[in-house]
Design a protein around this motif. Structure first.
Motif, PDB file in Angstrom:
ATOM      1  N   TYR A 169      -0.200  20.558   2.493  1.00 38.72           N
ATOM      2  CA  TYR A 169       0.291  21.253   1.297  1.00 38.72           C
ATOM      3  C   TYR A 169      -0.841  21.442   0.289  1.00 38.72           C
ATOM      4  N   GLY A 173      -2.317  25.011  -0.685  1.00 40.41           N
ATOM      5  CA  GLY A 173      -2.084  25.309  -2.095  1.00 40.41           C
ATOM      6  C   GLY A 173      -3.344  25.760  -2.788  1.00 40.41           C
ATOM      7  N   GLY A 183       2.092  20.135  -3.967  1.00 41.82           N
ATOM      8  CA  GLY A 183       3.407  20.080  -3.340  1.00 41.82           C
ATOM      9  C   GLY A 183       4.550  20.621  -4.168  1.00 41.82           C
ATOM     10  N   MET A 186       4.220  24.433  -4.756  1.00 40.80           N
ATOM     11  CA  MET A 186       4.436  25.126  -3.485  1.00 40.80           C
ATOM     12  C   MET A 186       5.924  25.168  -3.151  1.00 40.80           C
ATOM     13  N   ASP A 187       6.617  24.089  -3.382  1.00 38.73           N
ATOM     14  CA  ASP A 187       8.058  24.007  -3.121  1.00 38.73           C
ATOM     15  C   ASP A 187       8.819  25.004  -3.989  1.00 38.73           C
ATOM     16  N   LYS A 217      -2.176  24.779   9.121  1.00 39.00           N
ATOM     17  CA  LYS A 217      -3.089  24.976   7.980  1.00 39.00           C
ATOM     18  C   LYS A 217      -4.106  26.068   8.293  1.00 39.00           C
ATOM     19  N   GLN A 244       6.188  26.415   4.237  1.00 41.56           N
ATOM     20  CA  GLN A 244       7.138  25.316   4.083  1.00 41.56           C
ATOM     21  C   GLN A 244       8.162  25.316   5.209  1.00 41.56           C
ATOM     22  N   VAL A 273       6.306  13.468  -0.246  1.00 40.95           N
ATOM     23  CA  VAL A 273       6.928  14.718   0.191  1.00 40.95           C
ATOM     24  C   VAL A 273       8.449  14.573   0.288  1.00 40.95           C
ATOM     25  N   ASN A 276      10.337  16.794  -1.955  1.00 36.35           N
ATOM     26  CA  ASN A 276      10.382  18.232  -1.692  1.00 36.35           C
ATOM     27  C   ASN A 276      11.827  18.699  -1.525  1.00 36.35           C
TER      28      ASN A 276
END
Length: 344
Positions: A169, A173, A183, A186-187, A217, A244, A273, A276
């Motif tokens: 993440y 990111g 994180g 991004m969520d 990645k 995600q 995480v 999330n």
């Protein structure tokens, strides 16, 4: 001494300095956390030397705050606990040294705690844990499925072979211009987009419970770089949603398979995480359909990240087993749970 068990617990494995006072393993009397996020943002990740220096600057003030907030003094304590691994060696040493000093000066037992055990036992602040249970451990440094068949007895049945989910993440990111830690943003961004890129779900169909996020990645980074080279403008929300979705799909698939082969009454979702929302929503939906009788336990959001309270919860378990350490306790940056002989 109090009629209740009181443990002063230290956490300094990465970029949070935290000290807590925990009563009977499940009551938080204080949990003071000093974060270093602003110091590391400009570097795009945690710089070990900077982190350890901050721990040194903060630790004595955090100890005082924890005792004062809990309305206790050293004479009230029954034991001192500390994370001794895994983590950054310089950061760990600050907490270990502080805990050993207090234990020695006040003639208190010293309890060594595995950082990952702390994340798992943060669930003890939510409910009574029933053995055996499964733990999906998802953080910046670790992605593992752990079978816990007795108090403090951990068997890894699945783990990442390269990047952990939280680490991936942060790396993608950065490509989207999101500051460390990436994180949460991004969520949020993922909830505004759609899974249009269909990134790879690595190892999802292999006959094991292991993970790999390095290929995902790389696929993400290559997609963005190629678009930049040809002048295409990609939707950031769709990129985040696609990334995600790939992470969550693999985590859920492996967890469902683990539950099929290791019947339990509880599934603990632990680590940074675990906060999330995309993972929480998808897990709740799948569990309701496939394992409605298994209780799913998420630690409170404030306890998903690194904190002293989780160390105190794990220390309660270790001390009940008679586990203590002497003045020779050292940091073990590569500390890990044992791998189970048979994963599936």
């Amino acid at each position: 001494m109090s009629e209740h068990e009181l443990i002063l617990s230290f956490e300094s494995s990465c970029d949070e300095t935290s000290v807590a006072v925990i009563e009977d393993g499940h009551v938080i009397l204080s949990n003071i956390i000093a974060t270093q996020i602003n110091s590391h943002k400009r570097f795009g990740g945690v710089v070990p030397e900077v982190a350890s220096r901050h721990h040194v600057e903060q630790i004595t003030m955090i100890i005082d705050d924890a005792l004062r907030t809990a309305h206790v003094n050293y004479d009230d304590l029954d034991a001192v606990a500390v994370t001794y691994g895994p983590g950054l060696v310089g950061s760990l040493l600050v907490g270990v040294t502080a805990a050993k000093t207090i234990a020695y000066a006040h003639h208190l037992p010293l309890i060594p705690v595995n950082h990952m055990a702390g994340h798992i036992y943060a669930a003890a602040f939510v409910t009574t844990l029933q053995y055996p249970f499964l733990a999906l451990m998802v953080s910046g440094g670790h992605t593992e499925i752990v079978y816990v068949d007795a108090p403090g007895h951990f068997n890894v049945i699945g783990e990442t072979r390269d990047d952990a989910a939280g680490e991936a993440y942060d790396k993608v990111g950065r490509i989207l211009g999101i500051n460390y830690p990436a994180g949460k943003e991004m969520d949020t961004l993922a909830h505004q987009g759609q899974d249009t890129f269909n990134f790879p779900r690595a190892m999802m169909h292999e006959d094991n419970l292991d993970f790999s996020f390095s290929g995902l990645k790389s696929a993400f980074i290559n997609t963005v770089h190629h678009a930049d080279q040809v002048g295409d403008k990609l939707d950031r929300a769709d990129l985040a949603a696609s990334f995600q979705a790939a992470v969550v799909d693999v985590l859920i698939d492996k967890t469902m398979r683990a539950l099929e082969t290791h019947p339990v009454k509880q599934l603990i979702v632990a680590g940074g995480v675990a906060a999330n929302q995309g993972l929480r929503e998808a897990l709740n939906a799948q569990m309701a359909v496939r394992f409605p009788d298994v209780e799913m336990v998420f630690p409170p959001l404030r306890l998903c990240g690194d904190n002293g309270a989780m160390v105190g919860a794990a220390a309660h378990i270790e001390w009940a087993k008679g586990v203590t350490a002497g003045p020779d306790l050292n940091a073990v940056p590569g500390l890990d749970f044992e791998r189970a002989e048979q994963a599936v």
